[in-house]
Design a protein around this motif. Sequence first.
Motif, short mmCIF file in Angstrom:
data_model
loop_
_atom_site.label_atom_id
_atom_site.label_comp_id
_atom_site.label_asym_id
_atom_site.label_seq_id
_atom_site.Cartn_x
_atom_site.Cartn_y
_atom_site.Cartn_z
N SER A 15 32.30 -83.14 57.77
CA SER A 15 31.01 -82.61 57.94
C SER A 15 30.78 -81.27 57.27
CB SER A 15 30.65 -82.98 59.15
OG SER A 15 31.25 -82.13 60.08
N ALA A 16 31.75 -80.81 56.56
CA ALA A 16 31.75 -79.09 56.22
C ALA A 16 31.96 -79.26 54.73
CB ALA A 16 32.63 -78.51 56.92
N PRO A 17 31.66 -78.21 54.00
CA PRO A 17 32.30 -78.22 52.40
C PRO A 17 33.88 -78.10 52.66
CG PRO A 17 30.52 -76.40 52.79
CD PRO A 17 30.84 -76.99 54.18
N LEU A 49 29.61 -74.51 59.80
CA LEU A 49 29.91 -75.29 58.81
C LEU A 49 29.44 -76.45 58.33
CD1 LEU A 49 33.99 -75.12 59.82
CD2 LEU A 49 32.61 -73.63 58.07
N GLU A 50 28.65 -77.13 59.20
CA GLU A 50 27.64 -78.41 58.73
C GLU A 50 26.58 -77.84 58.18
OE1 GLU A 50 29.09 -81.69 62.19
OE2 GLU A 50 27.41 -80.17 62.72
N GLU A 51 26.02 -76.87 58.66
CA GLU A 51 24.91 -76.04 57.93
C GLU A 51 25.23 -75.55 56.53
OE1 GLU A 51 21.73 -76.12 59.01
OE2 GLU A 51 22.24 -77.39 60.58
N MET A 52 26.37 -75.19 56.16
CA MET A 52 26.73 -74.64 54.85
C MET A 52 26.93 -75.99 54.17
SD MET A 52 29.77 -72.11 55.87
CE MET A 52 30.50 -71.97 54.02
N HIS A 79 24.64 -76.78 50.73
CA HIS A 79 25.62 -77.18 49.38
C HIS A 79 25.18 -78.30 48.90
CE1 HIS A 79 28.17 -73.71 49.03
NE2 HIS A 79 28.58 -73.96 50.12
N TYR A 80 24.91 -79.54 49.56
CA TYR A 80 24.83 -80.96 49.14
C TYR A 80 23.58 -81.44 49.45
CZ TYR A 80 29.75 -79.97 49.02
OH TYR A 80 30.96 -79.35 48.98
N GLY A 81 22.53 -80.82 50.28
CA GLY A 81 21.31 -81.39 50.79
C GLY A 81 21.51 -82.34 52.08
N HIS A 82 22.65 -82.63 52.18
CA HIS A 82 22.85 -83.49 53.56
C HIS A 82 24.24 -83.30 53.99
CE1 HIS A 82 25.26 -86.29 51.44
NE2 HIS A 82 24.58 -86.27 50.52
N ASP A 124 32.36 -86.93 49.44
CA ASP A 124 33.63 -87.29 49.98
C ASP A 124 34.84 -86.97 49.15
OD1 ASP A 124 32.38 -88.02 52.37
OD2 ASP A 124 32.27 -90.16 51.73
N GLU A 125 34.72 -87.34 47.83
CA GLU A 125 36.08 -87.12 46.66
C GLU A 125 36.26 -85.55 46.87
OE1 GLU A 125 37.29 -88.44 42.44
OE2 GLU A 125 35.48 -88.91 43.14
N ARG A 126 35.33 -84.65 46.83
CA ARG A 126 35.64 -83.58 46.74
C ARG A 126 36.27 -82.92 48.11
NH1 ARG A 126 30.29 -79.91 45.23
NH2 ARG A 126 32.03 -78.54 44.92
N ARG A 127 36.25 -83.53 49.03
CA ARG A 127 36.79 -82.99 50.17
C ARG A 127 38.10 -83.72 50.74
NH1 ARG A 127 31.59 -82.45 51.53
NH2 ARG A 127 31.60 -84.14 53.01
N LEU A 128 38.70 -84.80 49.79
CA LEU A 128 39.78 -85.32 50.32
C LEU A 128 40.98 -84.27 50.39
CD1 LEU A 128 39.98 -88.46 48.04
CD2 LEU A 128 39.66 -88.29 50.32
N ASP A 129 41.52 -84.15 51.44
CA ASP A 129 42.47 -82.98 51.88
C ASP A 129 43.82 -83.75 51.62
OD1 ASP A 129 42.93 -80.56 52.48
OD2 ASP A 129 42.57 -80.76 54.60
N HIS A 130 44.36 -83.36 50.47
CA HIS A 130 45.75 -83.96 50.10
C HIS A 130 46.83 -82.75 50.53
CE1 HIS A 130 44.70 -87.92 48.16
NE2 HIS A 130 43.88 -87.14 47.78
N ARG A 131 47.87 -82.94 51.19
CA ARG A 131 48.90 -81.94 51.45
C ARG A 131 50.22 -82.41 50.48
NH1 ARG A 131 44.57 -79.80 53.83
NH2 ARG A 131 44.37 -80.25 55.82
N ARG A 132 50.83 -81.50 50.05
CA ARG A 132 52.11 -81.75 49.24
C ARG A 132 53.23 -81.33 49.86
NH1 ARG A 132 52.99 -84.40 44.88
NH2 ARG A 132 50.98 -84.33 44.04
N THR A 133 54.24 -81.89 50.25
CA THR A 133 55.55 -81.16 50.62
C THR A 133 56.77 -81.63 49.54
OG1 THR A 133 56.25 -83.19 52.11
CG2 THR A 133 54.66 -81.58 52.94
#
Length: 202
Positions: free
Chosen positions: A54-56, A132-135, A139-142, A147-156
Motif C-alpha cells: 500500500s506504499a510507494p 507511507l500510504e498517503e505518499m 504519487h498514484y492518485g489512490h 503493482d508491477e513497479r513495487r514487485l520486490d525481487h531479492r537476488r542472492t
Amino acid sequence: MPEITHDIDLSSVTHRPGQSQDLEVKRQRAWKRLSEEEKLWVIDAWELTGMIPSAPAFREMQNASDRVLYVLVGTEESLTPDELCYLMIARWFRNIDPATARAKMAQLVSQGYARYTGIGRTTATEVGLVKLEEMAKHHYGHAGGDDERRLDHRRTTSKSRVVDRGESDRSSFGDRSAPTGRFRKEIQNNRESNVRRDGPSR
C-alpha cells in the motif's frame, strides 16, 4: 558458540539507480557491527521483511527519514540502528550509517511515526504506515498504485526470491482491516483503551 553467519551474497546484484555501490562490501561491514544478539534477531526477522503493497516502492523514497520509516514498517519488528542499517543494505540495497539511522529513528519517534519498545529499539506505528500510504495516494492518485513497479525481487547467490508481503492474493500484509498483524493489534488495543478511559457509550 559457533560463528553466526548470514548466507547471502550481494556481489551479483546488478546496480540500478538509487542503489548504493559495492553492496556486498557494505553488507559485510554492517554485519560485523552487529552484536551476537543482533545477528540472531536479524536472521529471525529476515523472512519478515519485504515490500509494502500500500506504499510507494522503496526506491521512490526521497530522503533518509522516509527510507528509515520504510524499513521499520516493512520489517514489522523493533530494530536497533545497527540492525536497521544491515537490513537496509541487505534487503533494499541502500547504505546508511548508524549515526544517521539513530538520528532519523529518533526524529520519527518525535513525529509519532515510530515508538521506542526498549533500550535502543524502535518500531513503526500505525501512524507511520498511514504516512507511507498517503505518499502512495499522492504519487498514484489512490492507495495501491502500480503493482508491477513495487514487485520486490531479492537476488542472492543461489536464486531470485520474491518475498510474499502482499504479492499474493492470500497475503494481508499492510492491510489494516486484516484480523491479524501488529498494526491491526495496535488499532484494537487503542480502541479498547479509549473505551476503558471514556466508559461505555450511551
